[in-house]
Design a protein around this motif. Structure first.
Motif, PDB file in Angstrom:
ATOM      1  N   SER A 198       0.826  -1.211   0.000  1.00 61.36           N
ATOM      2  CA  SER A 198       0.000   0.000   0.000  1.00 61.36           C
ATOM      3  C   SER A 198       0.857   1.256   0.000  1.00 61.36           C
ATOM      4  O   SER A 198       0.499   2.269  -0.619  1.00 61.36           O
ATOM      5  CB  SER A 198      -0.934  -0.001   1.213  1.00 61.36           C
ATOM      6  N   SER A 199       2.009   1.205   0.678  1.00 58.52           N
ATOM      7  CA  SER A 199       2.916   2.355   0.686  1.00 58.52           C
ATOM      8  C   SER A 199       3.456   2.621  -0.711  1.00 58.52           C
ATOM      9  O   SER A 199       3.518   3.771  -1.159  1.00 58.52           O
ATOM     10  CB  SER A 199       4.072   2.110   1.656  1.00 58.52           C
ATOM     11  N   GLY A 200       3.837   1.563  -1.417  1.00 60.16           N
ATOM     12  CA  GLY A 200       4.343   1.722  -2.774  1.00 60.16           C
ATOM     13  C   GLY A 200       3.285   2.260  -3.720  1.00 60.16           C
ATOM     14  O   GLY A 200       3.562   3.124  -4.563  1.00 60.16           O
ATOM     15  N   LEU A 201       2.030   1.790  -3.562  1.00 60.90           N
ATOM     16  CA  LEU A 201       0.947   2.233  -4.439  1.00 60.90           C
ATOM     17  C   LEU A 201       0.638   3.714  -4.219  1.00 60.90           C
ATOM     18  O   LEU A 201       0.520   4.477  -5.186  1.00 60.90           O
ATOM     19  CB  LEU A 201      -0.306   1.396  -4.187  1.00 60.90           C
ATOM     20  N   SER A 202       0.527   4.130  -2.959  1.00 62.95           N
ATOM     21  CA  SER A 202       0.170   5.528  -2.680  1.00 62.95           C
ATOM     22  C   SER A 202       1.275   6.481  -3.122  1.00 62.95           C
ATOM     23  O   SER A 202       1.009   7.561  -3.666  1.00 62.95           O
ATOM     24  CB  SER A 202      -0.126   5.714  -1.189  1.00 62.95           C
TER      25      SER A 202
END
Length: 380
Positions: free
Chosen positions: A136-140
């Motif tokens: 989720s960190s990479g996506l955001s």
């Protein structure tokens, strides 16, 4: 990716206790004057070392990201011989994330081979580190950077985009107020209004060509999306560190750099493949090698700059690094206006001054009132 970390060096050196020396006869003991003079000579040495480290870290951040910003602007202002501009934002994110992954992997291998960190064979990363929290960190983060690039690709000027990104506290405040449980001081509201209002005044105070008139609203739309993703990223990063702490794991800085950028690269590749940007970006770079030369330098500057950020975070409070990166944006904006031929009216300069005042007020607020918050964050 700037992440708040505990200063491990400070903790270990503070807990260390020297071996006790044997008790000497009174006439053989060193005098108090000699002892005091020794302390006086060692203190400046330690201070000079710390100052040199700060100069090295801050200087590296400034040099890397000032050039990074200049290259980013050059990439999206590049015009090919047939009049086509480079607009492949997600293709650019693939290459930038790839450069960060390569640097991160090389750093972790170096740590493993030299034994600088927790020894785990040739790999210096944290053992048994779960990868799911990084998704989720990479996506955001890739969405935030991708939308920023799309804003530039659709006509929003670099100074306006950079100042707008400095107002990322606005979506954070709005989200916290809507969800409840948040309270902000009058100064917080004034700072955000100054940054947002100053950016709007600067945008209206710039000379616009007929080419920019049609695409600028779309650029504003994308920079607003980038700000929203910035607000989401802050919460996602806190959850990431909280999840890892729950399983008694403290990732190294280069763990965060490597795995976050790895997922950023995956998501950017998927988006660029679905939108056909990847193949179009490759073709554009093949036909226009000059723009590819700008892109690879841009990507390398990103990776080097992230390394300097982690170097600074490992030796100083996160507040110091935040101050350096925030003030760097001011210099990026001013240099862009002076060196890239942006025309700014008197109204625009007033807006720029208002926005910079809001940014500096935010930095000052952190320096004077943020020390307690920093202590609580660095103790994790």
């Amino acid at each position: 990716m700037a992440v708040e970390l505990t200063n491990q060096e400070g903790i270990s050196s503070h807990n260390a206790s020297p071996d006790k020396a044997p008790l000497l006869p009174l006439h053989e003991r060193p005098s108090s004057k000699l002892s005091n003079s020794s302390n006086e000579t060692t203190l400046p040495t330690s201070t000079r070392k710390q100052a040199a480290q700060l100069l090295f870290g801050a200087g590296g951040i400034y040099a890397s990201f000032l050039y990074y910003g200049s290259l980013q602007e050059d990439v999206f202002r590049y015009t090919a011989g047939d009049g086509n501009k480079f607009t492949h934002a997600w293709f650019l994110q693939v290459l930038e994330s790839l450069a960060n992954v390569v640097f991160g992997v090389l750093a972790l291998i170096f740590i493993g081979l030299t034994g600088s960190g927790e020894k785990f064979g040739w790999w210096g990363g944290t053992p048994n580190l779960p990868k799911k929290p990084f998704v989720s960190s990479g996506l955001s983060q890739v969405c935030s950077k991708g939308f920023t690039s799309l804003a530039l690709a659709n006509g929003l000027s670099f100074p306006v985009a950079t100042l707008a990104k400095s107002g990322k506290m606005a979506p954070v405040m709005i989200g916290s107020l809507i969800l409840g449980g948040a309270s902000y001081s009058l100064r917080d509201y004034i700072q955000v209004l100054a940054i947002v209002g100053g950016t709007a005044i600067l945008s209206m105070g710039k000379k616009k060509s007929s080419e920019d008139d049609d695409s600028s609203p779309l650029g504003i739309f994308f920079i607003l999306l980038a700000l929203i993703m910035d607000g989401i990223t802050g919460g996602v990063q806190k959850k990431l560190l909280s999840d890892l702490k729950r399983v008694n794991l403290t990732p190294q800085p280069y763990d965060l750099m490597t795995y976050t950028n790895a997922f950023m690269m995956v998501f950017a590749f998927i988006i660029s493949a679905v939108t056909a940007e990847f193949s179009q970006g490759l073709h554009y770079c093949k036909v226009n090698p000059a723009v590819f030369h700008l892109i690879w330098k841009f990507s390398v500057c990103s990776a080097i700059g992230q390394s300097f950020i982690f170097y600074t975070l490992a030796r100083f409070d996160p507040l110091v690094c935040s101050t350096v990166t925030t003030t760097r944006k001011i210099f990026s904006v001013v240099l862009s206006i002076l060196l890239k031929g942006h025309y700014v009216s008197m109204q625009g300069w007033m807006g720029l001054g208002l926005a910079i005042g809001g940014i500096l007020s935010e930095v000052s607020d952190k320096m004077t009132g943020g020390s307690k918050k920093v202590k609580s964050k660095t103790s994790i």
